[in-house]
Enzyme design. Structure first.
Site, PDB file in Angstrom:
ATOM      1  CG  HIS A 131       3.395 -42.301  39.258  1.00 45.10           C
ATOM      2  ND1 HIS A 131       3.013 -41.297  39.746  1.00 45.10           N
ATOM      3  CD2 HIS A 131       4.840 -42.070  39.450  1.00 45.10           C
ATOM      4  CE1 HIS A 131       3.894 -40.477  40.540  1.00 45.10           C
ATOM      5  NE2 HIS A 131       5.012 -40.969  40.034  1.00 45.10           N
ATOM      6  CG  HIS A 146       7.897 -43.607  42.457  1.00 43.99           C
ATOM      7  ND1 HIS A 146       7.606 -42.867  43.434  1.00 43.99           N
ATOM      8  CD2 HIS A 146       8.241 -42.990  41.343  1.00 43.99           C
ATOM      9  CE1 HIS A 146       7.314 -41.772  42.993  1.00 43.99           C
ATOM     10  NE2 HIS A 146       7.684 -41.655  41.714  1.00 43.99           N
ATOM     11  CD  GLU A 147       8.788 -43.631  37.873  1.00 46.20           C
ATOM     12  OE1 GLU A 147       7.729 -43.240  37.451  1.00 46.20           O
ATOM     13  OE2 GLU A 147       9.744 -43.057  38.269  1.00 46.20           O
ATOM     14  CD  GLU A 194       6.593 -37.809  41.138  1.00 42.20           C
ATOM     15  OE1 GLU A 194       7.341 -38.918  41.524  1.00 42.20           O
ATOM     16  OE2 GLU A 194       6.127 -37.872  40.006  1.00 42.20           O
TER      17      GLU A 194
END
Length: 292
Positions: A129, A125-126, A190
């Site tokens: 970004h 997920h990070e 997000e």
């Protein structure tokens, strides 16, 4: 002050063509310059809290990040970045990745994940970004919002008969800007990172079913500890429940946007959108988390 005056005199003495070249250089590298400033700020802030690279927790995060990068090297936005890890000794359940590939993981997040699959999904997920360029998108939105805010503030101060009313209007304008633009857009990014991060984790052989389970765990933990639950529209992130629902909806193959990963010894099965089954060799997701 002296340095500022010297720079101003130096700038005034430059020929017009050199000034234009400097402007172009700064414009083309503005994100790199901003990232560099951000890295320096974070490194200074966490200088005394960073775990040594020999710490088992650092090694776990390092191995998972490199595994994610290796398994997704076919994506230029992943392979073109030099990923590095910094683990911060802090109870905060948080992690983030800067656009230049510097990964910051808090020990509070390591305590929150149950296994290496959940850790892989969090890191995916990070990393998503950075891959999606969300920092640049947020900066672009900020420019537009700042311009609109400036116009509105000018109108407020021009029309309000008293300074106290103008200050109240300015405060209301700031809150409305956050609720109507900044926070909804942040939640959108997000959710996008959740989707793409799950794909990155799937390619790294993580069991994607661990994603919704993690957010369900987080919701239960907040309930047990009495953590206040604020409405989602007040937050920059989706609620734990909505993140669980989103990731859970991505698992069935009928949705097709994310591969289903079913753990098998030494390999995984990926179900594609058209229901064909592909079997690929995959190293076991054993990074030593159980050693701790």
């Amino acid at each position: 002050m002296i340095l500022g005056r010297s720079l101003r005199k130096w700038w005034a003495a430059l020929p017009d063509n050199r000034r234009q070249l400097m402007r172009e250089w700064v414009r083309m590298r503005r994100w790199h310059l901003a990232v560099g400033a951000g890295v320096a700020m974070y490194m200074e802030e966490f200088a005394e809290l960073l775990l040594p690279v020999t710490d088992p927790r650092h090694k776990v995060v390092e191995r998972v990040v490199q595994h994610l990068a290796q398994r997704n090297k076919d994506i230029p936005q992943v392979s073109d970045v030099t990923w590095s890890v910094h683990v911060v000794q802090s109870p905060n359940v948080n992690a983030f990745v800067l656009p230049n590939g510097k990964v910051f993981m808090f020990t509070g997040m390591l305590d929150a994940v149950a296994d290496v699959h959940q850790l892989t999904i969090v890191l995916g997920h990070e990393m998503a970004h950075a891959v999606l360029g969300h920092s640049a998108e947020q900066a672009s939105l900020s420019h537009v919002v700042d311009l609109l805010s400036l116009i509105l503030l000018t109108a407020i101060w021009a029309l309000c008969p008293r300074d106290s009313l103008a200050l109240l209007g300015q405060w209301a304008q700031d809150k409305l800007t956050q609720l109507m633009f900044s926070r909804p857009y942040s939640r959108k990014l997000e959710a996008e990172a959740d989707k793409v991060g799950l794909q990155l984790a799937a390619k790294a052989c993580a069991d994607v079913r661990a994603g919704p389970v993690f957010w369900q765990q987080m919701e239960i933990k907040d309930q047990l500890t009495g953590e206040p639950a604020f409405p989602e529209w007040l937050s920059t992130h989706p609620s734990h429940r909505n993140r669980f629902t989103l990731l859970d909806s991505l698992i069935p193959e009928s949705h097709g946007t994310v591969h289903i990963v079913l753990n098998l010894p030494e390999r995984i099965i990926l179900h594609s959108v058209n229901r064909n089954v592909f079997i690929i060799e995959c190293s076991e997701m054993n990074t030593g988390m159980d050693e701790n």
